[in-house]
Design a protein around this motif. Sequence first.
Motif, short mmCIF file in Angstrom:
data_model
loop_
_atom_site.label_atom_id
_atom_site.label_comp_id
_atom_site.label_asym_id
_atom_site.label_seq_id
_atom_site.Cartn_x
_atom_site.Cartn_y
_atom_site.Cartn_z
N SER A 137 5.09 6.28 5.42
CA SER A 137 4.02 5.51 4.40
C SER A 137 2.77 4.83 4.96
CB SER A 137 4.67 4.19 4.19
OG SER A 137 6.26 4.78 3.29
N SER A 138 2.40 5.62 6.30
CA SER A 138 0.60 5.33 6.55
C SER A 138 0.36 6.23 6.47
CB SER A 138 1.29 4.88 7.99
OG SER A 138 0.79 5.01 8.88
N VAL A 139 -1.20 5.53 6.58
CA VAL A 139 -1.91 6.76 5.93
C VAL A 139 -2.43 6.88 7.43
CG1 VAL A 139 -4.81 7.09 5.10
CG2 VAL A 139 -2.43 6.41 3.75
N PRO A 140 -2.34 6.23 8.07
CA PRO A 140 -3.56 6.19 9.44
C PRO A 140 -2.67 7.36 10.08
CG PRO A 140 -3.51 3.87 9.70
CD PRO A 140 -2.25 4.37 8.38
N SER A 141 -0.86 7.66 10.06
CA SER A 141 -0.27 8.18 10.96
C SER A 141 -1.11 9.54 10.17
CB SER A 141 1.59 7.67 10.71
OG SER A 141 1.03 6.85 12.08
N ALA A 142 -0.84 9.72 9.56
CA ALA A 142 -0.49 11.04 8.06
C ALA A 142 -2.21 11.42 8.84
CB ALA A 142 -0.55 10.99 6.65
N MET A 143 -3.25 11.26 8.91
CA MET A 143 -4.38 11.17 8.77
C MET A 143 -4.23 11.89 10.66
SD MET A 143 -5.54 11.68 6.50
CE MET A 143 -7.63 12.25 6.91
N GLN A 144 -3.61 11.29 11.11
CA GLN A 144 -4.43 11.15 12.70
C GLN A 144 -4.34 12.35 13.24
OE1 GLN A 144 -1.80 9.29 15.50
NE2 GLN A 144 -1.17 11.17 16.65
#
Length: 172
Positions: A137-144
């Motif tokens: 549920s984390s956009v920053p993690s998914a985009m890393q």
Amino acid sequence: MRSTTFQPVSLSLSNYRTYLFSLVFIVGNLVLPQICHLVPDGGKMLLPIYFFTLIASYKFGIRIGLLTALLSPLCNHLLFGMPPINVLPILLVKSSLLAIIAAYIAQYSKKVSLIHLAITVVAYQLIGGIAEYFMTSSVPSAMQDFTLGFPGMIIQILGGWFVLKTLANYEC
């Protein structure tokens, strides 16, 4: 840089060479991350755990690809504690997606080119990023991997092209 005609190899699970080739690629996926982790954030930036999975899957197909994709992160975690346990499921998903997509593109196209490898890398990262978002549920993690890991994606494409182009002429 034109595409090179390419004949993927598909070995059965009953063939001992399947396990020998898998072992070689797993060892590569153990050694390369250790080297990259000497650089601060080297794992997150260079994405080394995926490199030999890409080569294994593209050249040797889904069986060797999935063996490499699943056993590399597990062995790395058990031996070195990396990736951390909370990241391990995400790496297993992304590695498996890479194995499936690379094997499919190689089998379908029978060519190795920068565009084929770019499609492979972007596809597994896009689908893997969506999966990571649903898992964290984390956009920053998914985009890393698209932000911090962009150099690693370029290395996978260029380095993978070089290695696979070299292997294109060899029958295994």
